[in-house]
Scaffold this active site. Structure first.
Site, mmCIF file in Angstrom:
data_model
loop_
_atom_site.group_PDB
_atom_site.id
_atom_site.type_symbol
_atom_site.label_atom_id
_atom_site.label_comp_id
_atom_site.label_asym_id
_atom_site.label_seq_id
_atom_site.Cartn_x
_atom_site.Cartn_y
_atom_site.Cartn_z
ATOM 1 N N THR B 322 1.016 -1.221 0.140
ATOM 2 C CA THR B 322 -0.117 -0.034 -0.072
ATOM 3 C C THR B 322 0.933 1.180 0.187
ATOM 4 O OG1 THR B 322 -1.532 -1.172 1.221
ATOM 5 C CG2 THR B 322 -1.975 1.279 0.997
ATOM 6 N N TRP B 325 2.800 1.355 -3.584
ATOM 7 C CA TRP B 325 1.395 1.986 -4.248
ATOM 8 C C TRP B 325 1.611 3.488 -4.530
ATOM 9 C CZ3 TRP B 325 -2.838 4.823 -4.845
ATOM 10 C CH2 TRP B 325 -3.511 4.885 -5.854
ATOM 11 N N HIS B 326 1.669 4.266 -3.574
ATOM 12 C CA HIS B 326 1.577 5.754 -3.432
ATOM 13 C C HIS B 326 2.976 6.376 -3.937
ATOM 14 C CE1 HIS B 326 -1.563 4.825 -0.754
ATOM 15 N NE2 HIS B 326 -1.944 5.910 -0.971
ATOM 16 N N GLY B 327 3.867 5.773 -4.320
ATOM 17 C CA GLY B 327 5.053 6.387 -4.714
ATOM 18 C C GLY B 327 6.153 5.586 -4.670
#
Lengths: 381, 477
Positions: B322, B325-327
Site C-alpha cells: 500500500t 503504491w503511493h509512490g
C-alpha cells in the site's frame, strides 16, 4: 413539483449555463495580441503537427492560448484578488498590501548570487587588465527596493529576506568599489515618496537619493532639486505592482520629471538611430507602461552628450531600468554617458571600453529585487 | 488534462456532454453512440497529457481483455485459468514496475551495492497506478467467476479509460459498472445532482486545496530552525487538509461526472479526518484502494484467519505494498508500514482500551496519527523528513512559536478554518437538520445554496484564470 426541487434544478441549470456562456463568449470575442495590463504578448494559437502533438507542446500551447484569451481576463483577476483580500490575505501574487496605499513586492530568496558575483568580478578584472592611458573608476551600486526601505509599512508579522546582506556579499565578492545608497534613501524618507505605490521602481525622488550617494562617492557636488525644473507629467501611473496585485480601484501614482535648464543634451539611440534632445519620451504618458518614458524604454546602447557638462569625463553606465530615472541627474557631470542595456547589447561593454579611450568612469547599477533574475547580467563581460 | 483547468471546464466538458446528450432515445444504437462518444473523449483526455503513453494504456487493456477471452474460451480447468490470469498479472505488474519503479529500484540497488547504474529517467505515465489496478481487478474477478467476460474490446477500453475516473480514482471495478456499461438510464435528477457534485469537487480543489496548498508550500520552504514548532505543526495540518481536499475533490468530480453520464462509481472518502481510530481511518480514506488491497491481496493471503504469525506477515505485505503504491520512494513504504504497525497494535494491544476512552480523545488520537503520517508521506527525502520532524518536536533549536506563525495565521486563517470545518461531517449534519425543519427553512436554504454555488463558481473561475496570470515585472521580451 416541490419548490426546493425546482431551486436545485435552477442551481444546476445556472451553473451549466454560466459555463456555456463563457465558452460561447470565448469563441465570439475578438482576441488581443497584447495585454496592456500584464505588459506582455499573449499566447498565440500553437502550430499543429505530428511532432508537436507527440511532444505535447501543441496541447500545452492550446492550454496557454485559452487561458490567455479567456473572456474578461482582467475582471477575473480582480475578483480573485478581492476574494483573497476578503479572506485576510496581505500578500497577493507576491505583493504585500502595505500601509499608506503602498504595494510592495516581496524579496524572494536569491538563487543566483554566486553566478552574478562571478560575472561582475570577471568583467571588472577584464577592464582592469586593459591597457589604457587613464585609470578607469568603476563603481557598483545595488539599490534596495521598497521592501527594505519601507519595511515599516509592511503588514504586521511579514517576514522578508535581507536584501542588503545579499548586496554585501556581492560587493565583497566582486571587489568593485561599492556605493551604498541605502543611508541616503533612509534619510530621504521625509522628503516624499521614494518608491511608487503601484510600481516596482523608485520615484525620481528616490533616484535623486541614489544620485546623491553617487556624487558623495565620486566627489561631485549634487545639483539641488530646487535648481531643476520639475514637471508632473502624469498623476495616473498604475504600474506593474498594480497589475500584479490585481487590486483594481487603487489610485495611480504621480510621475515628476526633472530637467536641468543648464544642460544641452543630445540623446542618440544607437539601435534606431533616433536622435533627440530630451531624456524623456512623453508619448508613454498615455500608455499603461508609463515608466518607459524615462530614456524611451529599451535600447541596447544610448549615447548621451551634454555640451555644457561641468566636466569632460565620460561614463559607461551598465544598468537595469532603475538607472533610467537617475540619468537625468547624472548628465550634469558628464560630457558623455553611454547607457548599456546588456540584455540587448550583445558585444560586451568591455570591448566597447577598449575602443573608447575617453571613458573615465563605469557605473554598474541594479536594484536588488530584479537583480537575481536579470537576464542582462549575462551580457556584462 | 486536469479537471480543475480552463480547457477542461470550458471546452472539453461542454463539448463532451453536449454531444453525449445530443444522442436521442434509449435504443441499442443510441447506447453504442453514447459509449463511442465517451470512449473518444476519454482517449482524447488521456492523450492530451500523455500522447505517447496512450499506447501503453491501450496495450494494458488489450492484455487483460485478451486474457479474459482466452480464459473463458480455453479455461476448462482451474490450472489453465490460472495460467491466463498469471500471464495478465505478470504483464501488468511488469509494466507498472518498469514505468513506475525502475528508477527507484536502480537507485536503491546503487545505494546498497555501491554500483552506479544510470537511471532510466522515464516520465511516469499519468494514472498508471490506477488503470493497472483496474484491469487487474477485472482479470482476478473473472478468474473467480465474479464477473462475466467482456466480449467487446471497445466496451472494455471504455470501462478502463473512462475519463472521470481514469487518472485519480476512484478505482472502479468492472463488477461495479458492468451493468451500466451495457445498458444505463440517465435520469434528469441525476444529471443535476452530478453537476452539483462536480461543482462541489471543483470548489474544494480550487478554493480550498490549492489555497491551503500554497500555505504548505511556503512553510516547507522555510529553512530548518526558521519554522517555530507552531508553524511546523501548522504546516503538517495544512498538508493534511490539502491532500484530503485535493484527493476527495477529484473523487467528487469523478462521481459527479459519473452520474451525469449515467454511471455510479463507489464513494471514495467518508470524512477520514473524523475517524475514531486508525482502523476507522482506513475505512474512510481512499476506500476503493484499501478495499482493493483487502480483496485481492490480504484475503487471498489468508487475512487474519490463519494464526497470528500469518496475520502479521499478511499485514506486513499488504501495508508495504500500500505504501509503495503511493509512490516510488522509501518514505511511502515507511508510511505504509507505519499504518501496518499501528493497525496491528490496535488489533492486538490497545484497540479494546481505546474504545473505552471518551470520543473526543479517540478523535484526537486518530488525527494525531494521521497528521504525523502525512508528514512522512510528503517528504521523499529522508533527511528533509528528519529535519521537519525535529522542527515539529522543537528539537531544531527553534522556538515554540514566532512572528511567522502569526503571519500565516492571519493570511490563511480563514481558509484553514473553512477547510477544517468542511473536513468534518458538518454538511450532512446540516442537511439532516434541514430535513427535520419545515418546508420554508428548506426553501431558504435552497436559495442560499443557489447564491453560494454561483458565487463560488465565479471565485473558482477567477482562481483558474489567475493560474496563468503573469504580468511581466520587467519589460516585454
Amino acid at each position: 413539483m416541490k419548490a426546493e426541487v425546482r431551486i436545485r434544478r435552477l442551481t444546476a441549470a445556472m451553473l451549466s449555463g454560466m459555463v456555456l456562456c463563457l465558452t460561447v463568449l470565448f469563441m465570439i470575442t475578438e482576441k488581443k495580441d497584447f495585454s496592456e495590463n500584464e505588459n506582455r504578448y499573449l499566447a498565440e494559437l500553437p502550430k499543429v503537427g505530428l511532432r508537436q502533438i507527440q511532444e505535447g507542446t501543441y496541447m500545452d500551447g492550446l492550454t496557454d492560448y485559452v487561458s490567455d484569451h479567456f473572456p474578461f481576463r482582467d475582471f477575473w483577476i480582480g475578483i480573485k484578488s478581492k476574494a483573497e483580500m476578503l479572506s485576510g490575505k496581505k500578500k497577493i501574487n507576491g505583493i504585500f498590501l502595505a500601509e499608506d496605499g503602498y504595494l510592495i513586492e516581496e524579496y524572494k530568496k536569491p538563487e543566483n548570487t554566486e553566478r552574478i558575483t562571478e560575472t561582475l568580478k570577471r568583467f571588472a578584472q577584464t577592464v582592469e587588465a586593459q591597457e589604457r592611458d587613464n585609470e578607469i573608476e568603476m563603481c557598483l551600486m545595488l539599490v534596495p527596493t521598497a521592501v527594505t526601505v519601507y519595511r515599516e509599512k509592511l503588514p504586521e508579522h511579514a517576514a522578508v529576506n535581507n536584501q542588503m546582506e545579499t548586496a554585501a556579499d556581492i560587493y565583497e565578492g566582486t571587489g568593485i568599489r561599492p556605493i551604498d545608497c541605502s543611508g541616503y534613501l533612509e534619510s530621504g524618507k521625509g522628503e516624499g515618496s521614494l518608491y511608487y505605490k503601484t510600481d516596482h521602481h523608485w520615484t525620481t525622488l528616490g533616484a535623486y537619493m541614489g544620485y546623491r550617494a553617487f556624487c558623495g562617492e565620486m566627489g561631485f557636488t549634487p545639483t539641488a532639486l530646487e535648481d531643476m525644473e520639475a514637471q508632473t507629467v502624469t498623476e495616473d501611473f498604475r504600474g506593474t505592482l498594480y497589475s500584479k496585485a490585481g487590486d483594481y480601484g487603487r489610485k495611480g501614482d504621480k510621475i515628476i520629471i526633472y530637467e536641468n535648464p543648464a544642460d544641452r543634451l543630445t540623446v542618440e539611440y544607437k539601435d534606431t538611430e533616433e536622435t533627440t534632445d530630451s531624456l524623456y519620451n512623453l508619448e508613454y504618458v498615455d500608455k499603461k507602461d508609463k515608466y518607459s518614458l524615462f530614456l524611451n524604454n529599451l535600447h541596447p546602447l544610448t549615447e548621451i552628450t551634454n555640451d555644457t557638462a561641468e566636466t569632460d569625463r565620460e561614463l559607461v553606465l551598465i544598468k537595469d531600468s532603475y538607472a533610467n530615472s537617475m540619468v537625468p541627474f547624472l548628465v550634469r557631470h558628464y560630457k558623455k554617458i553611454y547607457v548599456f542595456d546588456t540584455r540587448y547589447y550583445k558585444d560586451g561593454p568591455s570591448a566597447f571600453l577598449a575602443e573608447h579611450a575617453g571613458v573615465t568612469d563605469v557605473l554598474l547599477l541594479y536594484n536588488m529585487n530584479t537583480l537575481d533574475g536579470d537576464s542582462g547580467i549575462r551580457g556584462v563581460y | 488534462m486536469v479537471f480543475s483547468s480552463i480547457p477542461f471546464l470550458f471546452f472539453f466538458l461542454p463539448a463532451c456532454f453536449l454531444l453525449y446528450y445530443a444522442v436521442p432515445g434509449a435504443s441499442r444504437a443510441a447506447h453504442i453512440w453514447k459509449n463511442s462518444i465517451l470512449l473518444f473523449f476519454s482517449l482524447l483526455f488521456y492523450a492530451w497529457g500523455e500522447p505517447v503513453y496512450l499506447l501503453l494504456m491501450l496495450f494494458a487493456t488489450l492484455v487483460d481483455y485478451s486474457s479474459g477471452r482466452l480464459m473463458t474460451r480455453f479455461g476448462d480447468t482451474r490450472k489453465k485459468r490460472r495460467f491466463f490470469l498469471v500471464c495478465a498479472l505478470t504483464i501488468n505488474l511488469s509494466m507498472l514496475a518498469f514505468f513506475k519503479y525502475a528508477d527507484f529500484l536502480i537507485g536503491t540497488a546503487n545505494a546498497l551495492l555501491g554500483i552506479s547504474v544510470r537511471p532510466l529517467g522515464l516520465g511516469l505515465p499519468v494514472g498508471i497506478s490506477f488503470f493497472t489496478f483496474q484491469t487487474m481487478s477485472y482479470s482476478m474477478d473473472l478468474y473467480r467467476h465474479k464477473v462475466p467476460e467482456e466480449k467487446n474490446y471497445l466496451n472494455y477500453l471504455t470501462y478502463v479509460s473512462m475519463f472521470p475516473q481514469l487518472v485519480a480514482g476512484p478505482i472502479v471495478r468492472y463488477e461495479t459498472v458492468n451493468g451500466e456499461l451495457h445498458d444505463r438510464k440517465i435520469k434528469k435528477e441525476e444529471i443535476q445532482d452530478g453537476i452539483l457534485r462536480f461543482m462541489q469537487g471543483l470548489f474544494k480543489k480550487v478554493l480550498i486545496a490549492n489555497q491551503i496548498g500554497a500555505l504548505w508550500e511556503e512553510i516547507r520552504l522555510l529553512e530548518t530552525g526558521q519554522a517555530s514548532v507552531a508553524t511546523a505543526w501548522l504546516g503538517a495540518v495544512a498538508f493534511t487538509l490539502q491532500l484530503y481536499f485535493d484527493f476527495s475533490a477529484y473523487s467528487d468530480m469523478a462521481i459527479g461526472m459519473g452520474w451525469m453520464l449515467g454511471f455510479h462509481f463507489p464513494e471514495n472518502f467518508k470524512y477520514p479526518l473524523y475517524a475514531q481510530s486508525v482502523t476507522d481511518f482506513w475505512h474512510r480514506w481512499h476506500i476503493s484502494l484499501s478495499t482493493w488491497f483487502k480483496d485481492y491481496i490480504y484475503i487471498p493471503l489468508g487475512g487474519n484467519r490463519a494464526g497470528v504469525a500469518r496475520h502479521l506477515r499478511n499485514m506486513f505485505i499488504v501495508w508495504f505494498l500500500t505504501g509503495l503504491w503511493h509512490g516510488a520512494a522509501w518514505n511511502f513504504v515507511l508510511w505504509g508500514l507505519y499504518y501496518g504497525v499501528l493497525l496491528t497494535l490496535e488489533k492486538y494491544v490497545w484497540g479494546k482500551a481505546l474504545k473505552t476512552l471518551p470520543k473526543i480523545v479517540r478523535h484526537l488520537y486518530a488525527l494525531l496519527i494521521v497528521v504525523v503520517g502525512f508528514v512522512v508521506f510528503v517528504f521523499d527525502d529522508m533527511a528533509a523528513l528528519g529535519a521537519y520532524m525535529k522542527s515539529m518536536a522543537g528539537c531544531a533549536g527553534n522556538p515554540w512559536w514566532g512572528e511567522e506563525f502569526l503571519w500565516y495565521l492571519g493570511n490563511y486563517g480563514l481558509v484553514l478554518a473553512v477547510g477544517t470545518v468542511l473536513a468534518f461531517p458538518v454538511y450532512p449534519w446540516v442537511k439532516e437538520r434541514l430535513a427535520a425543519w419545515g418546508e420554508k427553512a428548506r426553501l431558504t436554504a435552497g436559495c442560499i445554496a443557489l447564491a453560494g454555488y454561483v458565487a463560488l463558481f465565479l471565485a473558482a473561475t477567477a482562481f483558474l484564470v489567475n493560474d496563468t496570470y503573469n504580468p511581466f515585472l520587467y519589460f516585454r521580451f
